[in-house]
Design an enzyme around this catalytic site. Structure first.
Site, PDB file in Angstrom:
ATOM      1  N   PHE A 187      31.154  13.601 106.992  1.00 28.87           N
ATOM      2  CA  PHE A 187      31.434  13.220 105.601  1.00 28.87           C
ATOM      3  C   PHE A 187      31.528  11.709 105.424  1.00 28.87           C
ATOM      4  CE2 PHE A 187      33.504  17.344 106.194  1.00 28.87           C
ATOM      5  CZ  PHE A 187      33.068  18.047 105.090  1.00 28.87           C
ATOM      6  N   ASP A 197      22.400   8.312  83.988  1.00 26.72           N
ATOM      7  CA  ASP A 197      22.925   9.678  83.836  1.00 26.72           C
ATOM      8  C   ASP A 197      21.871  10.603  83.215  1.00 26.72           C
ATOM      9  OD1 ASP A 197      25.514   9.699  84.869  1.00 26.72           O
ATOM     10  OD2 ASP A 197      26.424   8.990  83.010  1.00 26.72           O
ATOM     11  N   ALA A 251      31.160   8.311 104.545  1.00 28.36           N
ATOM     12  CA  ALA A 251      30.174   7.533 103.776  1.00 28.36           C
ATOM     13  C   ALA A 251      30.865   6.893 102.584  1.00 28.36           C
ATOM     14  CB  ALA A 251      29.058   8.447 103.272  1.00 28.36           C
ATOM     15  N   ASN A 262      38.008   5.987 109.652  1.00 33.38           N
ATOM     16  CA  ASN A 262      38.460   4.591 109.779  1.00 33.38           C
ATOM     17  C   ASN A 262      39.514   4.269 108.708  1.00 33.38           C
ATOM     18  OD1 ASN A 262      37.014   4.418 107.437  1.00 33.38           O
ATOM     19  ND2 ASN A 262      35.652   2.773 108.111  1.00 33.38           N
ATOM     20  N   ILE A 302      36.647  15.788 100.375  1.00 29.47           N
ATOM     21  CA  ILE A 302      36.004  17.049 100.799  1.00 29.47           C
ATOM     22  C   ILE A 302      36.251  17.276 102.294  1.00 29.47           C
ATOM     23  CG2 ILE A 302      33.856  18.396 100.770  1.00 29.47           C
ATOM     24  CD1 ILE A 302      32.887  16.448  98.543  1.00 29.47           C
ATOM     25  N   ASN A 337      28.860  18.470  91.554  1.00 28.52           N
ATOM     26  CA  ASN A 337      30.071  17.679  91.297  1.00 28.52           C
ATOM     27  C   ASN A 337      31.314  18.336  91.889  1.00 28.52           C
ATOM     28  OD1 ASN A 337      27.988  16.788  89.420  1.00 28.52           O
ATOM     29  ND2 ASN A 337      29.593  15.561  88.497  1.00 28.52           N
ATOM     30  N   TYR A 342      22.865   4.734  96.580  1.00 32.32           N
ATOM     31  CA  TYR A 342      23.664   5.803  97.188  1.00 32.32           C
ATOM     32  C   TYR A 342      22.787   7.022  97.485  1.00 32.32           C
ATOM     33  CZ  TYR A 342      26.655   9.895  97.382  1.00 32.32           C
ATOM     34  OH  TYR A 342      27.216  11.078  97.752  1.00 32.32           O
ATOM     35  N   ILE A 370      33.897   8.985  76.484  1.00 35.56           N
ATOM     36  CA  ILE A 370      32.717   9.831  76.761  1.00 35.56           C
ATOM     37  C   ILE A 370      31.508   8.905  76.767  1.00 35.56           C
ATOM     38  CG2 ILE A 370      31.225  11.659  75.855  1.00 35.56           C
ATOM     39  CD1 ILE A 370      33.647  13.034  74.684  1.00 35.56           C
TER      40      ILE A 370
HETATM   41  N1  UDP Z   1      31.688  10.613  82.282  1.00 37.77           N
HETATM   42  C1  UDP Z   1      32.207  10.179  81.061  1.00 37.77           C
HETATM   43  N2  UDP Z   1      33.272   9.318  81.066  1.00 37.77           N
HETATM   44  C2  UDP Z   1      33.841   8.868  82.235  1.00 37.77           C
HETATM   45  C3  UDP Z   1      33.324   9.328  83.477  1.00 37.77           C
HETATM   46  C4  UDP Z   1      32.232  10.192  83.448  1.00 37.77           C
HETATM   47  O1  UDP Z   1      31.727  10.556  79.998  1.00 37.77           O
HETATM   48  O2  UDP Z   1      34.784   8.075  82.158  1.00 37.77           O
HETATM   49  C5  UDP Z   1      30.544  11.535  82.287  1.00 37.77           C
HETATM   50  C6  UDP Z   1      29.329  10.990  83.002  1.00 37.77           C
HETATM   51  O3  UDP Z   1      28.541  10.242  82.101  1.00 37.77           O
HETATM   52  C7  UDP Z   1      28.649  12.260  83.477  1.00 37.77           C
HETATM   53  C8  UDP Z   1      29.800  13.243  83.703  1.00 37.77           C
HETATM   54  O4  UDP Z   1      30.928  12.694  83.007  1.00 37.77           O
HETATM   55  O5  UDP Z   1      27.831  12.785  82.465  1.00 37.77           O
HETATM   56  C9  UDP Z   1      30.179  13.380  85.173  1.00 37.77           C
HETATM   57  O6  UDP Z   1      30.344  12.087  85.721  1.00 37.77           O
HETATM   58  P1  UDP Z   1      31.051  11.835  87.113  1.00 37.77           P
HETATM   59  O7  UDP Z   1      31.138  10.351  87.298  1.00 37.77           O
HETATM   60  O8  UDP Z   1      32.320  12.621  87.174  1.00 37.77           O
HETATM   61  O9  UDP Z   1      30.076  12.486  88.171  1.00 37.77           O
HETATM   62  P2  UDP Z   1      28.501  12.230  88.461  1.00 37.77           P
HETATM   63  O10 UDP Z   1      27.789  13.355  87.755  1.00 37.77           O
HETATM   64  O11 UDP Z   1      28.146  10.892  87.935  1.00 37.77           O
HETATM   65  O12 UDP Z   1      28.401  12.339  89.932  1.00 37.77           O
END
Ligand code: UDP
Length: 330
Positions: A73, A285, A75, A33, A13, A170, A141, A207
């Site tokens: 940014f 999640d 981090a 860095n 970003i 996202n 985080y 998924i």
């Molecule tokens: N996700 C998934 N498979 C993967 C990576 C992510 O199903 O290999 C799903 C995750 O469970 C979430 C969505 O995709 O529901 C977005 O995840 P991501 O890690 O991209 O971003 P986050 O929302 O965690 O910051």
């Protein structure tokens, strides 16, 4: 034109925002860095290779340049890693931000735009998520980002530091006209992982759970194009330079897309079939996260350019193909 220090400007970003500022005529200085950032992304700017753990190194940057404002940014941003190694996150994200603030205040630079995150909300009370919802992160985080927001608030009161904390949803996509994009040490994000099944870099996408309380059973997130994030940073910067008070603002499209919708969009955009495996839920999640972006529109006058997920994924796909070729050439 003002001089803006972009800390972490060699990252995903950060590099898009540096480009946005340069186009708008600002004098951009990147501080990085290069632990996560890429030298290839910042060839067009003055670069200070400094670690924020090095307070004297930061001081030198301020002593040698008249910096009007900072966009921060720098981090670590891997949720899973933060659970495993919280100390690394608290030092790098929180302590090193204190170093940056110390140098800023010493040199009387009191304007900062900061990358915060929707992870500061934890499991939301309701969606869309507005800025006044309770912030209760569920991982280190998110805790680091919320702590920094609180530090800013106290520093505003005590030292007159003015800040815009931008809480991203996202981040996705890439700038079509520039050779920059999402390129992480450890890739965990759904869109690049889906696209990598199509470049042949991985076999399939798993998924993480299809039994969530959503229409198709997969998690819903708000995917915001990185160029839209960059324009919001420029607008926030302009507000601060114009004398604005501090604000905390969500940056999302306001539209939710499920994991299955992402996969379908990737198939539409690329004309290829994505190999999918259904796996277990990933810890931490929430079912559904998407932003209310009313405040961003009102306060910043922000307009989201990319409201269609296919358009976002198209730019991500163009970048992913370039990245694949770059990796193959090494
Ligand atoms: N996700 C998934 N498979 C993967 C990576 C992510 O199903 O290999 C799903 C995750 O469970 C979430 C969505 O995709 O529901 C977005 O995840 P991501 O890690 O991209 O971003 P986050 O929302 O965690 O910051």
């Amino acid at each position: 034109m003002e001089t803006i220090l972009v800390a972490g400007g060699a990252g995903y970003i950060g590099s898009h925002t540096a480009y946005e500022l340069e186009k708008a005529g600002y004098n951009v200085i990147v501080l990085d860095n290069f632990s996560e950032g890429h030298r290839e992304f910042v060839k067009d700017y003055k670069v200070c290779e400094v670690d924020l753990a090095d307070i004297d190194g930061i001081r030198k940057v301020f002593a040698q340049n008249k910096i009007d404002a900072v966009i921060h940014f720098a981090a670590f941003a891997y949720v899973g890693e933060s659970v495993q190694y919280p100390e690394k996150y608290y030092y790098n994200n929180v302590v090193n931000t204190l170093n940056l603030l110390k140098a800023m205040i010493e040199y009387n630079c009191k304007k900062i735009v900061f990358s915060s995150t929707c992870a500061t909300y934890g499991i939301p009370e309701h969606t869309p998520i507005s800025e006044n919802q309770k912030q209760d992160p569920i991982n280190p985080y998110g805790n680091t980002k919320l702590m920094i927001e609180k530090i800013f608030k106290d520093y505003d009161r005590a030292y007159g530091l003015k800040y815009y904390a931008l809480r991203y949803f996202n981040a996705a996509g890439a700038s079509p006209e520039k050779n920059i994009g999402e390129w992480h040490r450890i890739e965990t994000h759904i869109i690049p992982l889906v696209l990598r099944t199509l470049t042949g870099e991985s076999k399939n996408i798993t998924i993480f759970g299809d039994d969530y309380n959503t229409p198709d059973g997969t998690c819903i997130r708000d995917y915001i194009h990185v160029d839209d994030l960059a324009s919001a940073h420029r607008l926030a910067l302009e507000k601060l330079l114009g004398g604005s008070n501090s604000e905390c603002i969500n940056l999302g499209t306001g539209i939710g897309n499920s994991v299955k919708e992402i996969i379908n969009a990737a198939e539409r955009v690329t004309g290829k079939k994505v190999p999918v495996v259904i796996g277990a839920r990933r810890e931490g999640d929430p079912d559904s996260l998407y932003a209310s972006n009313e405040k961003a529109k009102e306060v910043l006058g922000w307009e989201v350019k990319y409201t269609n997920i296919d358009d976002i994924i198209r730019t991500a796909w163009e970048w992913e193909k370039k990245l694949h070729a770059m990796k193959a050439a090494v």
